[in-house]
Structure formats: C-alpha cells, structure tokens
Design an enzyme around this catalytic site. Structure first.
Site, mmCIF file in Angstrom:
data_model
loop_
_atom_site.group_PDB
_atom_site.id
_atom_site.type_symbol
_atom_site.label_atom_id
_atom_site.label_comp_id
_atom_site.label_asym_id
_atom_site.label_seq_id
_atom_site.Cartn_x
_atom_site.Cartn_y
_atom_site.Cartn_z
ATOM 1 N N GLU B 205 -8.395 9.098 -0.696
ATOM 2 C CA GLU B 205 -8.126 9.739 0.596
ATOM 3 C C GLU B 205 -8.074 8.712 1.718
ATOM 4 O O GLU B 205 -7.948 9.072 2.887
ATOM 5 C CB GLU B 205 -9.207 10.783 0.901
ATOM 6 N N ASN B 289 -5.683 10.820 -7.445
ATOM 7 C CA ASN B 289 -4.462 11.254 -6.760
ATOM 8 C C ASN B 289 -3.727 10.067 -6.154
ATOM 9 O O ASN B 289 -4.327 9.046 -5.830
ATOM 10 C CB ASN B 289 -4.810 12.264 -5.662
ATOM 11 N N ASP B 331 -3.128 17.159 -4.645
ATOM 12 C CA ASP B 331 -4.375 16.407 -4.840
ATOM 13 C C ASP B 331 -5.003 16.685 -6.196
ATOM 14 O O ASP B 331 -6.207 16.904 -6.309
ATOM 15 C CB ASP B 331 -5.391 16.695 -3.723
#
Lengths: 166, 607
Positions: B205, B289, B331
């Site tokens: 992220e 991801n 994700d």
C-alpha cells in the site's frame, strides 16, 4: 562563523559579521520566513514568529488545504475526512501534540515520533498552514476520543509512546 | 506401521536434542506415526517448532489427550500479559520446555519457562524505530518467530531480521534489509530451510517493490534476494524456469507487463506464508497486490504481483510461477498459506498444494509443475465467473472491474474470501478448516500521488457483509472444506470475520478464535461446538498445542484484537469517515462494543 550558522535565527544575529567576511554566503530563506511558535518565550526579543495561522478565516485557503490534504497523502493515513487509520483521527477533542495552529503546523513540518513523517523540506510553509487550517477545522471539541486510540497508549507511556520507548 | 519418531529425528537437520529432551514425545497419548503431511516434521511431535507446525503447513498436531469426549472440561491454567496492545497475530513456538512469542510493535520477544508455569526466562527488546508505526498499513502486527539450531529468528516492523540465542536471549545478529522511508516494513514470520532464514517485506500500500530474501542462519548475511517485479535477473528467473502455462514463459514479464517503470513501485510484497517440499526441494510462497490499488494507473498483467513462486531454497532460482490474479483490480494479495498434501484426484495420487486463495477460489495445484488442477469458489464470488483451467486465467465479470470507475457488489471484498489467517488440515477427517471472511464491497479507483513513505493507494472502498449491506450478524465463517470432493462439508457462521488461525488435532478437535473474544473448540467431524471461553480481547492469534514438561497436552493462544479487520477497535471513527482502513472499519463499526484492546497469552489444559 558563518559555517556554524544553520538556522535563520543564527544568521539574523550574525548577519552583519557574515556580510563583511563572506558576502557571497548571505542566504535568504524564503521557504521558512514564517516560523511557527509553540512557546510563549522567545529568545532575543525577536517577534518574527507566528502563533496564529496566517490563513485564519480564509475560505479559499481552507478549500486549498483540503485539496492538499488529499494530494500530499495525509488522507492515506488519517482518512479523507480525518477519521484516522494508520494515523490518529482529527474529528474528536483529543489532540496528541496540541490543537493550536502553531502546534499543528509544527507536527506537519517536523513530523512526530510514532510515524508522522516530516514534510517541512517538501512543502512550502504556506501550504503547510493551509493544510493545518483544514486539519484544525475537522476537530470537534464535543466529541470524546474513540475507544482504544493511540493517544491512550501514548499517554500511558507504553513502549513506543511519547513518554517511554526509544 | 508406526515409525519411531526418534529414529526419523536423527536423519533430519535440527533434530539434535538429547534423548531425555525427546522423552516428552513418549508420554501421554500421542499418535506415534508422523503427521500425514507428506513429510515428517523436523520437530518432536510434542513441540510446536514453526508457526505452521511443519513444512507442509498443516497446523495439525498428533496429540490426542484432549479429544471430543473431554474437551468440554478444558480450563485455563496460566496466562501472561505481553504488556503491549494492538493486534496479536503470532503463533507461539514451543521448543523443549520453552515457549517463544513475539508481540506487535515494539516486537518484544519473550521466552517463557513451561517447567515453571510460564515464568519469564528472559525477554529481548529489539527497539524498532518508532517511526515505523507510520508505514504499517494494517496495524503493527507480527506473525511469529522461527527456530533452528539454538537460535530464534524474527522480523521487526522497521525491516530488520534478528537472531537471538534461544537459551540466553542474547542477540546474535541483526540486519537491516530495507528502508521505512520507502514505505517498507516487515510483519511476517520467517521460515528456516536448510540453514537459510527466509524473510520478506511488506508495503504493497506504499508502492514498495516486494522481495524474498534468504539470510545465512549463522551470520545473517544475505545468501540471495528475489524481487517480484522487474527484469528476470532480479526476479531470479533463469534457464531452470519452467512455468506450466505457455503465456508465462516470455522473458522479463516483470517489466513487460507494466507500463514503463511502474514495476519499480510494483508491490508484490511478501508478508504471508512459505511452505517447503524437501523431496522436490522447493519452497512455495505467494506475493502481494500490485502497487497502487487503482488498476487504471498500471495497465498490464502486473507480474509477478498476486502470484505464487516455486523456488530452489539454496539459490532462490524460480522453478515455476503462476499468477492467481493478473492485473489485480481488488487488492487480492496472493500471500496466503499453501498446504502440501498427497491427494487422490482422478484415481491417481497427486502431489499438490491446496491454497485457500484471497481471490475467493480454493486452488488445488500440482506442486511439481504449477498446473492448476481445480479452482472452486469457497464463498460468494462475483469478480470472476471461473478460472479457465486451459489457460489458468480468471474469466472476469466485466461489471466488477474497477479502474477509474465504481464497481458495486464486488465479492469477495478486498480482504478476500480469506486474508492471512491460516487454515489447518486433518489427515484423519481429510478436511481443511478455513477461518475466513464473508464480505463484499464497492470499490472505485481514484487519482493517486506517489510520495515515498506515504500510502500509494488511489481507491475509495466500502465493505459490508456478503449477507447484506446492513447485516451485522454474519461477516465471517469457519468453513470445513473437502479438497478431494472440491466442496464444503459444513460451515459455522460468525458475527465478525474469523481473523484467527486454526489448529486441528488427532483428538478430532479444532480450535479457533473470534474477534468478539471467544476461543472455541469444535468437533472436527461435525463442527459441533464443544467448548468455548471468553478472553479479555478479541482473538486473532494462531492457536498451538504442545506437550508440557509434565507430559500433559496444552493449548495456547494470544488474545489482543487488531490487525486490518480490527482497525475499528483501535480508536478510529468510521461512521464519520467511512473510507478509513481501506473501507474495512465501516463494515465492523460495532466491533468496539464487543471487545477492547488487549495483549495476553492464554494456556489451557484438562484438569
């Protein structure tokens, strides 16, 4: 002597001497003209420090602050509306490092110990003030902090908190 | 016929303890055959020597003293406060008479003396950087330690791996492997294979480029590092690479499946689980991801994010790879556990791995070749219609695609049908016990701005129960899945996502915990609830079971809610700001009513 002067205050005090010795070393510091003060005590009687947000009451600056809050990824840690996540929420009455404008400015500019990055070298002060204006506007003095928040652990001085740890 | 474990032990590395120390194995009621995982465990059966119990990741114990007829009498015998709050996800290890556990940040390592009722032997405090708390997307968790040859290994949030003397707690080495200023952190439990400590980074992220690093167990020096995006030389893809699907055989897919240079922020981090097959000599693990949640900002398949690798543990060279979710739009990190089993499929015994994958499909793959043998939904799935077994690729549901558009009713939600929380396998029931989520979401890609050290996400997400947008009764399950029959055997619905690990035992009991504070024992055959105890805080840790010095069987689990699922209980305000915690907190906004924060270990036994 000039090589020792890394702060604006120092340069101000010694600028006359520096000017005579090494005129090419005199440096203006446009990015940090407006410094925030969080103490009532100022050394040297200097009154160039600010304790209120220069954009206070400015609606355009507030809107700009919201835009910058998203663009600089503040929202990524604090939530698009300041509800908190990786970083603490702003929408309650509890401000870990102070809710006065200068404290919010400094928190953004300097970073804070438990994961708040320092943005001061990456943003002009005016933009930090705009974001600080927006952040301050999210606060709600009537809203108790949500249960289990980071302020509780920091205030209790557990490892990693402001009162303990490294 | 039963194979004496002591005899096996002498053939395996790490099994160098004195006969007296192995005596615990012969006391009590222990099934003396090896676990029906494909390989014998390198630890005596009464110990819990690695987070997943064994290299096949079965999380199955042959201990049978606690069983379906007596577990109702289980009681707590001692507990221990970790002194730390936030999400406690670790598996305690038990080696000999010592239990080892690591806390969330600041990652305190405790050694507890089981011969003295859990008294503290020593603690080691690595002192991770306080600022590292600012780059942990999903709470400051740590999933556990590893052990080999008298050393304990673990990772700290600020991207260090540490080795500590297991007897004394003295630091042996500590190496810095990455930089929090690039958004890197570490949360995974290491795995030790053939003298190499395998560790990976977190930060998908934060636009981090993911890697798996092998460290020499004695010195901490880097033996090899495999990146998961970029040129083949970085990904350690060479002449020995033989992916099963033809489309995966082109060179430098870690570059060519990205728009120029986007692979440098490409994610594919390594924060989950590694398994190992000593016969094939391959490690198996998945990648996270792709960097930036808005897929519109990264056209292409985005290899090798959301993928699984099979690698040579000595050199890191990739043998095969497969991408669960090409061009991930939701994700769906691919880092979950993969359980190595011999299954009878189509009348033949196949060496497989079973992966309860984040993207909602239960994959059964040939672990020698990387072929997908089957992939069946184990809950509601709308983002894809199926996995095409000819190509290995998902057949997408176009309405569920994100990018610079809003998709509604996407199932599973971003935490997937199952996130990191690991399943267990019983060779007696031939069932997989899967702790998981029951969530769907709305997801919209938005503009994202990369600033190193800050989140790089670009998505507005709102999650909710798969049972309905306003449902607060059913947001998780404990599912019993039959991988040979390719279907669910039975299911226990839970109020919150079941974010804890599970353990299965030869007593035919399965243990798991819930975020609303229950630690439960169920019948492994029927799913009937046999026993439960309410703990001080929600349970997201991995339960373990072991033989104590007295020869009795014990069960241990950490209590302390948090993790991504528990963010709502960590002092945030989802009702005022529904997108926070990447849209998860609003789905469980009632969690604070059911649990405070906490941090404690709880140990149970029969009277």
């Amino acid at each position: 002597m000039c090589s020792l002067c890394r702060s604006a205050a120092c340069l101000l005090l010694f600028s006359a001497a520096c000017g005579r010795d090494e005129p090419t070393r005199r440096v203006a510091m446009p990015a940090h003209q407006v410094l925030a003060m969080t103490s009532d005590l100022q050394a040297g009687g200097d009154t160039t420090f600010a304790s209120r947000n220069p954009f206070s009451g400015n609606q355009q600056a507030l809107a700009e602050g919201e835009r910058l809050f998203i663009w600089m990824n503040c929202a990524g840690c604090h939530g698009a509306k300041g509800g908190g996540a990786i970083g603490p929420p702003f929408r309650d009455a509890d401000w870990i490092y102070g809710d006065d404008p200068a404290s919010i400015f400094q928190s953004i500019q300097q970073g804070r110990p438990n994961g708040m990055p320092a943005f001061g070298l990456k943003m002009a002060d005016q933009d930090i003030w705009r974001i600080a204006l927006y952040v301050r506007s999210l606060g709600d003095a009537t809203r108790a902090p949500p249960q289990g928040g980071p302020t509780e652990s920091i205030r209790r001085g557990q490892p990693g908190g402001a009162a303990g740890g490294q | 016929m039963a194979v004496p474990l002591l005899a096996l032990c002498t053939l395996l590395p790490g099994c160098d303890r004195q006969p007296g120390q192995d005596a615990a194995v012969t006391r009590g009621t222990v099934e003396s055959r090896p676990s029906s995982a494909t390989f014998p465990t390198p630890f005596p059966e009464g110990e819990w020597g690695m987070a997943a119990k064994d290299y096949s990741s079965t999380r199955f114990s042959s201990l049978a003293e606690i069983n379906t007829s007596n577990v109702a009498g289980l009681r707590e015998v001692w507990n221990f406060s970790t002194g730390v709050l936030r999400g406690h996800e670790a598996a305690p290890l038990v080696i000999g008479n010592t239990m080892y556990l690591v806390t969330p940040y600041p990652n305190i390592l405790y050694a507890l003396d089981l011969a003295k009722g859990g008294a503290l032997k020593w603690k080691y405090e690595p002192g991770p950087s306080r600022a590292s708390q600012g780059v942990a997307c999903c709470d400051v968790v740590n999933r556990g330690v590893a052990y080999e040859d008298g050393r304990i290994f673990f990772n700290t949030l600020d991207v260090h791996t540490v080795a500590v003397d297991a007897e004394t707690g003295k630091e042996l080495w500590k190496v810095k492997l990455g930089d929090i200023n690039l958004g890197e952190s570490m949360t995974m439990a290491p795995l030790v294979v053939k003298g190499k400590v395998l560790v990976g980074n977190s930060g998908g992220e934060f636009g981090v480029r993911g890697w798996l690093t092998a460290l020499d167990a004695a010195s901490g020096s880097i033996a090899w590092r495999a990146y998961h995006t970029g040129p083949d030389t970085d990904v350690l893809i060479g002449a020995g690479f033989m992916p099963f699907y033809e489309a995966d055989r082109s060179p430098n897919l870690g570059v060519t499946t990205w728009s120029p240079d986007k692979w440098k922020l490409g994610g594919g981090t390594t924060w989950g689980w590694i398994s190992y097959d000593p016969d094939l000599d391959l490690i198996y693990y998945g990648t996270g991801n792709p960097g930036v949640w808005n897929p519109g900002l990264r056209p292409g398949d985005n290899k090798w994010a959301s993928s699984i690798f099979a690698r040579d543990p000595d050199t890191g060279e990739a043998r095969w790879a497969y991408q669960w979710t090409p061009h991930d739009e939701h994700d769906f990190d691919g880092v979950n556990e993969q359980i190595l089993l011999d299954l009878t499929i189509g009348g033949q015994t196949r060496k497989v791995l079973v992966r309860p994958e984040r993207n909602g499909f239960m994959y059964v793959m040939d672990r020698a070749t990387g072929q997908v043998l089957s992939a069946d939904p184990y809950g509601p799935v709308t983002w894809a219609k199926s996995i095409d077994l000819r190509t290995g690729r998902p057949v997408l549901n176009e309405e569920m695609r994100t990018g610079n558009r809003l998709a509604t009713g996407v199932c599973p939600a971003s935490p997937g049908m199952k996130d990191w929380q690991p399943a267990s396998w019983s060779p007696r029931t031939r069932i997989l016990y899967v702790p998981h989520n029951h969530l769907c979401m709305d997801y919209q890609g938005v503009e994202a701005n990369y600033i190193a050290g800050t989140p790089y996400v670009g998505a507005n997400v709102r999650m909710y129960s798969a049972a309905g947008r306003n449902d607060t009764t059913h947001r998780g399950n404990l599912t019993a899945w039959d991988p040979a029959a390719r279907k669910m055997a039975w299911q226990i619905p839970e109020k919150f996502p079941v974010w804890s690990g599970t353990v299965a035992t030869a007593g035919d009991v399965v243990f798991y915990g819930t975020m609303d504070r229950w630690f439960k024992a169920i019948d492994a055959r029927s799913g009937k609830l046999l026993w439960q105890k309410q703990l001080p805080s929600g349970v997201i840790g991995q339960p373990v079971t072991y033989l104590g010095p007295d020869g009795k069987q014990y069960v241990a689990v950490l209590s302390g809610v948090g993790g991504w699922a528990g963010a709502a209980a960590l002092g945030i305000m989802p009702e005022e700001d529904p997108g926070i915690a990447l849209g998860f907190a609003i789905a469980v906004k009632d969690l604070p009513q059911h649990t405070p924060q906490g941090g404690s270990l709880h140990v149970f036994a029969l009277p």
